[in-house]
Design a protein around this motif. Structure first.
Motif, PDB file in Angstrom:
ATOM      1  N   MET A   1     -73.861 -87.853 -69.981  1.00 20.64           N
ATOM      2  CA  MET A   1     -74.140 -87.637 -68.397  1.00 20.64           C
ATOM      3  C   MET A   1     -75.302 -87.730 -68.185  1.00 20.64           C
ATOM      4  O   MET A   1     -76.380 -88.184 -67.250  1.00 20.64           O
ATOM      5  CB  MET A   1     -73.498 -86.474 -67.832  1.00 20.64           C
ATOM      6  CG  MET A   1     -71.849 -86.705 -67.855  1.00 20.64           C
ATOM      7  SD  MET A   1     -71.236 -88.010 -66.712  1.00 20.64           S
ATOM      8  CE  MET A   1     -71.305 -86.993 -65.212  1.00 20.64           C
TER       9      MET A   1
ATOM     10  N   LEU B   1     -76.839 -88.640 -64.874  1.00 16.10           N
ATOM     11  CA  LEU B   1     -75.976 -88.195 -64.000  1.00 16.10           C
ATOM     12  C   LEU B   1     -75.785 -86.937 -63.693  1.00 16.10           C
ATOM     13  O   LEU B   1     -74.954 -86.446 -62.981  1.00 16.10           O
ATOM     14  CB  LEU B   1     -74.558 -88.984 -64.225  1.00 16.10           C
ATOM     15  CG  LEU B   1     -74.679 -90.333 -64.406  1.00 16.10           C
ATOM     16  CD1 LEU B   1     -73.255 -91.014 -65.069  1.00 16.10           C
ATOM     17  CD2 LEU B   1     -74.721 -91.045 -62.961  1.00 16.10           C
TER      18      LEU B   1
ATOM     19  N   ALA C   1     -70.017 -91.229 -60.153  1.00 19.54           N
ATOM     20  CA  ALA C   1     -70.716 -90.571 -61.405  1.00 19.54           C
ATOM     21  C   ALA C   1     -70.044 -90.959 -62.541  1.00 19.54           C
ATOM     22  O   ALA C   1     -70.487 -91.404 -63.625  1.00 19.54           O
ATOM     23  CB  ALA C   1     -71.115 -89.332 -61.288  1.00 19.54           C
TER      24      ALA C   1
ATOM     25  N   GLU D   1     -69.996 -94.637 -63.323  1.00 17.70           N
ATOM     26  CA  GLU D   1     -71.459 -94.866 -64.221  1.00 17.70           C
ATOM     27  C   GLU D   1     -71.414 -94.382 -65.562  1.00 17.70           C
ATOM     28  O   GLU D   1     -71.918 -95.146 -66.542  1.00 17.70           O
ATOM     29  CB  GLU D   1     -72.577 -94.220 -63.374  1.00 17.70           C
ATOM     30  CG  GLU D   1     -72.879 -94.889 -62.072  1.00 17.70           C
ATOM     31  CD  GLU D   1     -73.542 -96.421 -62.383  1.00 17.70           C
ATOM     32  OE1 GLU D   1     -74.210 -96.435 -63.151  1.00 17.70           O
ATOM     33  OE2 GLU D   1     -72.993 -97.072 -61.376  1.00 17.70           O
TER      34      GLU D   1
END
Length: 419
Positions: A126, A131, A257, A260
């Motif tokens: 992440m 993110l 998110a 992604e």
């Protein structure tokens, strides 16, 4: 089509541990697709074996997994089983799902799935994708230095297999972190990987949905209106769709998110249960991800709200034909119709639960459309959620949901004894 009529090469393994894993639901979904369900579990007297065409034993905790895999393969060959799919809905068995899928060249062995196994690897992914900026630190229970943590209050938990909030704690300073690291080391071993991350002060929620072509579709959001902020356990009424605008916005942001993140790590197909916390500015931070449908009453709730059966979807994703989100999208209740609520009943004492109510009595509560009661449930530790009963129901508003939840708690009477 009878079991004997299933053509060769249409055997699907269902992985199970502790008599759990959604075996009966998965077996039913496999038969509906014309496949023969084969149970793989560690219990010779597994209570779900009669739901499958065959049952093979495995030692999930084998000291030599490769040797155990070879022994299982020999047993499969002897039984005439040629697996074309591996179905698993248990977090604890994902390493075996990956191992078996890779060995037989089947979907489910992707490296991206292993990233989802580790909360530390997930945090790293992440952050690498831009993110999340949440402070965190990981290390073994024995070696992680509490003095290196400068973002209290924090949450400390095992980086792997912390289902049912097992060994998850809010720690407010270095001393309480040190004590919790010692407790994890005593319970799971000093080498256990632990992650410590900054506590997110905001309402908690969950998002469930499939990943198709690398995109996460957040179909159902549950706002957790009651939560134990010390033990970090679910503690009461959850509501879908969420009513708090901060949760609505946060869930939308987190869904994007997670999409992604899936593209970043190459996770293209599966079902995710995502836990998050909403922040006052309408954004959200990830708490954790499980690559399976939510437990408890999430499956019937998702079916009710969307018309999509997550177990059937997960099973079909494991099959050669695959699964795609219906072109016309979810077909649940019309917008503005009744809300859906869920409430667990938690036994907060060590011992054996004797329930003085059964599922029929639970379903007789006005508004309840599904649920379960496990009489004889054993509470081994208070360091985890011990939900032996749960109900999912509808009402016109949150006040109505709370009234149903109160009635569920009244109906599900129980004792906890030492025997």
């Amino acid at each position: 089509m009878t079991e004997q009529d299933v053509p060769a090469g249409r055997d699907a393994l269902i992985l199970s541990q502790w008599n759990t894993g959604g075996v009966r639901l998965a077996a039913e979904a496999l038969r509906a697709e014309g496949y023969r369900p084969v149970l793989v579990s560690a219990l010779a007297d597994d209570r779900n074996r009669d739901a499958c065409a065959a049952h093979l034993l495995i030692d999930w905790d084998a000291a030599d997994p490769d040797a155990e895999l070879g022994r299982l393969e020999a047993a499969l060959t002897a039984a005439g089983v040629r697996p074309v799919a591996v179905v698993n809905m248990m977090e604890a068995l994902i390493p075996w799902q990956v191992r078996l899928s890779r060995h037989f060249g089947l979907p489910g062995g992707e490296a991206s799935r292993e990233v989802l196994l580790s909360k530390a690897e997930l945090r790293q992914a992440m952050a690498a994708a831009g993110l999340s900026k949440l402070p965190w630190l990981a290390g073994s229970a024995a070696a992680l230095d509490p003095a290196a943590v400068d973002f209290f209050p924090a949450v400390a938990k095992p980086s792997r297999q912390s289902g049912a909030s097992r060994h998850v704690r809010l720690v407010r300073d270095a001393a309480s972190l040190r004590a919790h690291l010692a407790a994890i080391g005593d319970a799971l071993g000093p080498g256990t990987e632990v992650i410590v991350e900054q506590f997110i002060d905001g309402p908690e929620f969950s998002v469930d949905g499939p990943v198709t072509d690398g995109r996460f579709h957040g179909l159902v959001v549950f706002e957790k209106t009651e939560h134990d902020e010390e033990l970090l356990h679910d503690a009461g009424l959850s509501v879908s769709p969420p009513q708090d605008p901060v949760v609505v916005s946060g869930a939308q942001r987190l869904t994007g998110a997670v999409s992604e993140m899936c593209r970043h790590i190459g996770f293209t197909s599966g079902w995710l249960h995502v836990e998050g916390r909403a922040l006052p500015d309408g954004t959200a931070e990830l708490v954790e991800i499980n690559p399976r449908p939510g437990g408890g009453t999430h499956v019937p709730a998702i079916r009710h709200l969307t018309g999509i059966d997550p177990v059937s979807a997960l099973v079909r994703m494991a099959l050669p034909e695959g699964w795609e989100l219906p072109a016309d999208g979810p077909q649940g209740p019309a917008q503005g119709r009744d809300l859906v609520g869920s409430v667990p009943v938690d036994a907060r004492a060590v011992g054996r639960v004797s329930a003085r109510a059964d599922r029929d009595e639970l379903l007789a509560v006005p508004g309840v459309f599904d649920g379960y009661v496990v009489d004889g449930y054993r509470v081994e530790s208070l360091d985890a959620e011990n939900f032996f009963a749960q109900a999912v129901f509808t009402a016109a508003d949150v006040a109505g949901l709370r009234a149903v939840a109160d009635e569920v708690r009244r109906v599900v009477r129980f004792d906890v004894t030492d025997d």
